[in-house]
Design an enzyme around this catalytic site. Structure first.
Site, PDB file in Angstrom:
ATOM      1  CG  ASP A 221      41.372  40.301  35.566  1.00  0.00           C
ATOM      2  OD1 ASP A 221      40.550  40.987  34.947  1.00  0.00           O
ATOM      3  OD2 ASP A 221      41.050  39.471  36.446  1.00  0.00           O
ATOM      4  CD  GLU A 282      39.702  45.112  35.466  1.00  0.00           C
ATOM      5  OE1 GLU A 282      38.488  45.103  35.329  1.00  0.00           O
ATOM      6  OE2 GLU A 282      40.316  44.206  36.057  1.00  0.00           O
TER       7      GLU A 282
END
Ligand code: GLC
Length: 556
Positions: A221, A282
């Protein structure tokens, strides 16, 4: 063949994509599970691990290679679980560690790999480290695990910098003793200090904890956010957008060079394990910087978000596909395609808005009437055939296979995304793509669970349920099933792409296996190539040799 009907049978000896010479992730099809909204086994309105276990046969039959599961860790769910209170425990609303271990084993038995979501940029305010930091004195080692600093101005009453939270408002929050902590996202998500060796070693231990439980990979993330400029300078152009700001050179908190050293250490951890364990980033960074994350000793993959951000435009999509394919090849990786996820408006609705609409703020900023539902559905089906024909790996988001639209008019009283409050109710946030899945018609949540789900489903979702679509050759689900089966035979066998046409309205390319994909973006029908057997079409053709507008076709 008409759209969605009988795929060519998969020969019994066809290896699942990824077996054989290439590691599975290079060409894998990954299905994203937003666990809170996937399937609710215990009837409390929230999806759970056991609900997911019960749907493994569905996912196996769909033909996916792996599942990426959004954060399932202990969390107050201030940001849907991206606020982690304990990286080694499963959130009790989702189940427990034994359920997660059983899921991993059962998925493997079905030939499905599991990718966990790791959230290193920030913890939850309910993480033991943050409680300790708040209880400790300024300058203490407990505070040094976060970015906690004195404020500016008289009495330190002003935040240390002008940085803005991605969710709106200042990125600093004041503690009772007057110091400020950084949160690039919600105030419930304090940013960890990645120059601190304790933070570094703790995360390596967390990776090992899950690798020891046979996790096959990690989605990382906010991979571009970990490192902050130690001088904490003000930004000239403080913006809340992840993408826009990360495209600025030498930014104070996005895409800093120091990130790569951290990634190399994680990669060494993964490489110490057997099997093809992988990491996907990401990273909302510019196309020029993205390959840096994909060097052979860093991430295996990084999502390409440019295709998702692109308008319905042949030229724009051609350029993105062409450059991403070349850039990934240059560093020995493959592109990683995605059209929908838990952070963006669902493709079926996005493509129904006129090109150029800022879908992140619609409908707050634009009239509802501009949405053309039928056009959106047509284009999303065509885009699915494009996505699944591309070389590299593809990620699909739960419900994408059902053609679910965005639930863009949820009642304000149910909105849960911190974006809604933080933006002063000017942005509705991401709840519209997170509505519980409809599995079978009827009941309080169309088969999601025995009770109503945590967000209400819009009217008409009974007809969009997996059961209602099964066996209907015109349905989105059968289109995906056919395409995924064909992809295993024709698309995932190599990484070759040769352009045939890319003009104002048409994209056409051939894959190494001979599979040809043609997409018509324009308002008029276009001629199909003269030779070729039609394997699959996203919608009705305009005659035997003409492709209708907003339609894609696969030929051999
Ligand atoms: C990522 C997640 C998003 C989350 C944010 C903060 O962008 O995909 O859902 O809100 O990080 O963790």
């Amino acid at each position: 063949m008409t759209h969605g009907a009988d795929p060519a049978p998969v020969p019994a000896d066809t290896p699942p994509s990824g077996d054989g010479a290439a590691p599975w992730w290079r060409r894998g099809l990954v299905y994203q599970v937003y666990i809170r909204s996937f399937a609710d086994a215990n009837g409390d309105g929230t999806g759970d691990v056991n609900g997911l276990r019960s749907k493994l046969p569905y996912l196996r039959d769909l033909g996916v290679d792996a599942l990426w599961i959004n954060p399932w860790y202990k969390s107050p769910l201030a940001d849907g679980g991206y606020d982690v209170a304990d990286y080694r425990a499963i959130e009790s609303r989702y189940g427990d560690l034994a359920d997660a271990e059983a899921l991993i084993t059962e998925a493997h038995d079905h030939g499905i790999r599991i990718i966990a979501d790791v959230v290193p940029n920030h913890s939850s305010v309910e993480h033991a480290w943050f409680s300790e930091a708040v209880a400790s004195a300024p300058g203490s080692p407990a505070r040094a695990r976060y970015h906690i600093r004195d404020g500016r101005g008289p009495g330190g009453t002003l935040p240390p910098t002008n940085w803005q939270s991605v969710f709106g408002g200042p990125a600093w929050h004041r503690l009772p003793d007057g110091q400020w902590y950084l949160h690039l996202f919600a105030p419930e998500q304090p940013d960890l200090n990645w120059t601190n060796p304790e933070v570094q070693s703790e995360f390596e231990a967390v990776l090992r904890f899950w690798l020891d439980r046979h996790i096959d990979g990690f989605r990382v993330d906010v991979a571009h956010g970990l490192v902050k400029d130690p001088a904490y300078p003000d930004l000239d152009n403080a913006t809340t957008r992840m993408l826009a700001s990360s495209k600025l050179p030498n930014h104070a908190h996005w895409d800093r060079d120091g990130i790569h050293e951290i990634v190399r250490r994680w990669r060494a951890v993964l490489d110490g394990y057997d099997g093809d364990r992988m990491m996907v980033a990401e990273a909302w960074v510019s196309p020029e910087r993205l390959p840096l994350y994909l060097r052979p000793d860093e991430y295996h993959q990084s999502f390409n978000f440019d295709l998702l951000e692109a308008s319905w435009d042949a030229g724009e999509m051609h350029d993105i596909i062409d450059s991403a394919t070349k850039a990934a090849a240059n560093v020995g990786s493959t592109p990683t395609w995605v059209l929908s996820n838990h952070d963006v408006m669902r493709a079926t609705t996005r493509y129904g808005l006129p090109n150029g609409t800022d879908w992140r703020s619609w409908p707050a900023t634009g009239p509802h009437e501009v949405l053309d539902v039928a056009r959106g559905a047509r284009r999303a089906r065509a885009a699915a055939l494009l996505l699944l024909a591309l070389p590299g790996s593809a990620y699909i988001y739960q419900g994408e296979e059902l053609g679910l639209p965005e639930a863009w008019d949820l009642p304000e009283s149910v909105l849960d995304d911190p974006v809604w409050e933080r933006s002063g109710h000017t942005m509705r946030g991401r709840d519209g793509c997170r509505v519980p899945l409809p599995w079978s018609p009827g009941g309080p949540s169309n088969g999601f669970g025995s009770d109503a789900g945590w967000l209400p489903q819009p009217a008409g979702w009974d007809r969009l349920s997996a059961e209602a679509q099964t066996g209907d050759p015109t349905s989105s689900l059968e289109l995906f099933r056919s395409a995924i089966a064909l992809r295993r035979v024709h698309g995932a066998v190599d990484e070759q792409l040769d352009w045939i046409t890319a003009d104002d309205s048409t994209l056409a390319f051939r894959r190494g296996s001979g599979l040809t994909c043609v997409v018509n973006y324009g308002p008029e029908p276009v001629p199909l190539p003269e030779h070729g057997e039609i394997l699959l079409a996203s919608g009705p053709q305009a005659g035997a040799d003409r492709l209708a507008p907003d339609t894609a076709v696969w030929l051999r």
